[in-house]
Design an enzyme around this catalytic site. Structure first.
Site, PDB file in Angstrom:
ATOM      1  CB  CYS A 164      13.131   7.463 -42.798  1.00 14.39           C
ATOM      2  SG  CYS A 164      11.995   7.598 -44.191  1.00 14.39           S
ATOM      3  CD  GLU A 205      13.811   5.249 -51.049  1.00  6.32           C
ATOM      4  OE1 GLU A 205      14.062   6.177 -50.243  1.00  6.32           O
ATOM      5  OE2 GLU A 205      13.954   5.379 -52.278  1.00  6.32           O
TER       6      GLU A 205
END
Length: 486
Positions: free
Chosen positions: A251, A213
């Site tokens: 993110c 991720e």
């Protein structure tokens, strides 16, 4: 040396626990999920304090992005884990009759989870929920860049969870490197693409499956909206997601906005008003804004503004407070596309706005860069939506909002290309930590001689028809053979 010995003992214990088999049962899984919910309920205030100490998060933001989202995830897993565990009936073609097929989810085994510092509670516990639901034993490595949260997880979690099956290992890069030398059944990593490459390289030595991720420059496209109220809602959502989610240190935060030139100053003016309302105007007394996690990251973000050409594009903000590690919400209009602020992930409270002659050009801008973790687009134009979906690639696309897909457990979350690979959240978290084992049970009643030598034309015809699933043809071939044999 003692640290290495203790690490070795911890790894040996979780391996032995998995081999013992108790984590495979539904009772163990449910007990651990209930324990996570209790841990969050009992320790909410301590979690808020740790998050404020590490990142300056307000308790409301901390509950929204850390405590609440994990509770929701744990409750979903608790309610669904038996269903997720159950073998699924597999469709078996008539050619295999009589047979029965199933797909049985089984745990990978001993898994390693690396958590990130920007959401140190949720990015530790959310993957942990998936790993537990799937029946694995786990070693969790929190980020040393959020030391208060890391210390709290290491000290408090063992009194709630099975300490022989779930270990929290603290430490810096030396411990991380040591962990990567070990053989794991699955590695789940949240962090930067640079470190992701190191993790993947280490995993390759043992052919260990990984979920990465990572991050990326998530663009927001702002198309012309018909009403001023719609525009205000869109800009409020952009501002809230950019500066209200760990001060842009996320993110999935908006990295830059693409807008038609005629709307650029409207956007800037609306953003200024919302910044004032949400966060205030005085740098020394900014409200509801997280701090930059460390001096190193503060210097990195500040350096993005030191390029004179980039600094000339600032239309709001730009002030920094080194003592408190805060940077004012900053808007830049048309910084150079080849400047570092437009080529590297910002991960901070700076928002570049890129103005275009036509909003269709936004697709070209996005496609000129690595595939992002998420694309956000505010538009009512259905044809343009279809164009975005078919002409770009990203981990996800959200229309008319920002970041909310992260808390939608019924949708998979993850990246593509440089923004990562693998999916989790909800059932997808269970799947991320499970091996889908195919089971085929056959009978002794019927034997297809065409699968064996000696070979002949009939067997070739039979196989051609069988592999094309032409069962009528097989019957006719068989009847023809019967007539010929009379």
């Amino acid at each position: 040396m003692n640290e290495m010995v203790e690490l070795g003992k911890s790894l040996a214990e979780v391996r032995e626990t998995f081999r013992g088999g108790r984590t495979r049962g539904v009772a163990w899984r449910k007990t651990q999920l209930r324990a996570i919910i209790k841990f969050l309920t009992d320790n909410e205030d301590q979690i808020f304090k740790a998050l404020e100490q590490d990142l300056g998060k307000h308790p409301v933001e901390a509950y929204r992005d850390e405590v609440g989202v994990v509770k929701k995830s744990a409750n979903l897993a608790l309610n669904c884990v038996e269903k997720w565990m159950a073998p699924k009936k597999g469709h078996i073609p008539l050619l295999f009759f009589p047979s029965k097929g199933e797909v049985l989810p089984e745990p990978f085994g001993v898994v390693l989870i690396f958590a990130s510092w920007n959401f140190p509670i949720s990015l530790s516990l959310d993957p942990l929920i998936g790993a537990i639901s799937a029946g694995n034993t786990v070693v969790l490595k929190p980020s040393e860049l959020a030391p208060a949260c890391s210390s709290f997880l290491a000290s408090a979690l063992p009194s709630y969870l099975d300490p022989k099956a779930i270990k929290v290992i603290e430490g810096g890069t030396d411990i991380a490197e040591q962990l990567l030398q070990e053989k794991w059944d699955k590695i789940f990593f949240t962090g930067s693409p640079q470190v992701g490459r190191i993790v993947m390289s280490a995993a390759a030595r043992h052919l260990t499956p990984v979920t990465l991720e990572l991050g990326g420059k998530c663009p927001t496209i702002l198309d012309s909206l018909s009403g001023s109220s719609d525009m205000e809602v869109a800009v409020k959502r952009i501002a809230g997601a950019k500066w209200g989610a760990c001060s842009g240190q996320a993110c999935i935060a908006t990295d830059y906005v693409l807008v038609e030139r005629k709307n650029a100053y409207i956007l800037v003016d609306l953003l200024k008003k919302i910044i004032q309302r949400f966060y205030g105007e005085n740098l020394k007394n900014l409200k509801n804004l997280s701090k930059i996690v460390s001096k190193h990251h503060f210097d990195r973000v500040r350096k993005l503004l030191e390029d004179p050409i980039v600094a000339a594009s600032i239309v709001h903000g730009g002030s920094v407070d080194e003592e408190n590690l805060t940077i004012e919400p900053t808007i830049l209009l048309d910084p150079p596309l080849d400047a570092e602020i437009m080529t590297e992930e910002i991960f901070g409270p700076l928002l570049p706005i890129i103005s275009l002659d036509n909003i269709q050009e936004s697709i070209e801008v996005i496609n000129s860069r690595p595939k992002p973790l998420a694309i956000y687009a505010f538009t009512k134009n259905e044809a343009f939506k279809k164009q975005i979906l078919t002409q770009t690639s990203s981990g996800s696309v959200t229309f008319n909002d920002v970041m909310v897909h992260f808390v939608c457990d019924t949708l998979p979350f993850g990246g593509v290309g440089q923004s990562g690979f693998g999916r989790y959240h909800g059932k997808y978290s269970f799947d991320a930590f499970s091996n889908e084992k195919a089971i085929l049970q056959r009978s002794f009643l019927i034997e297809l001689e065409a699968r064996y030598p000696p070979w002949n034309d009939f067997k070739m015809q039979f196989l051609r028809l069988a592999y094309s699933f032409n069962y009528i043809g097989l019957v006719l071939l068989y009847l023809g053979l019967k007539r010929t044999s009379r």
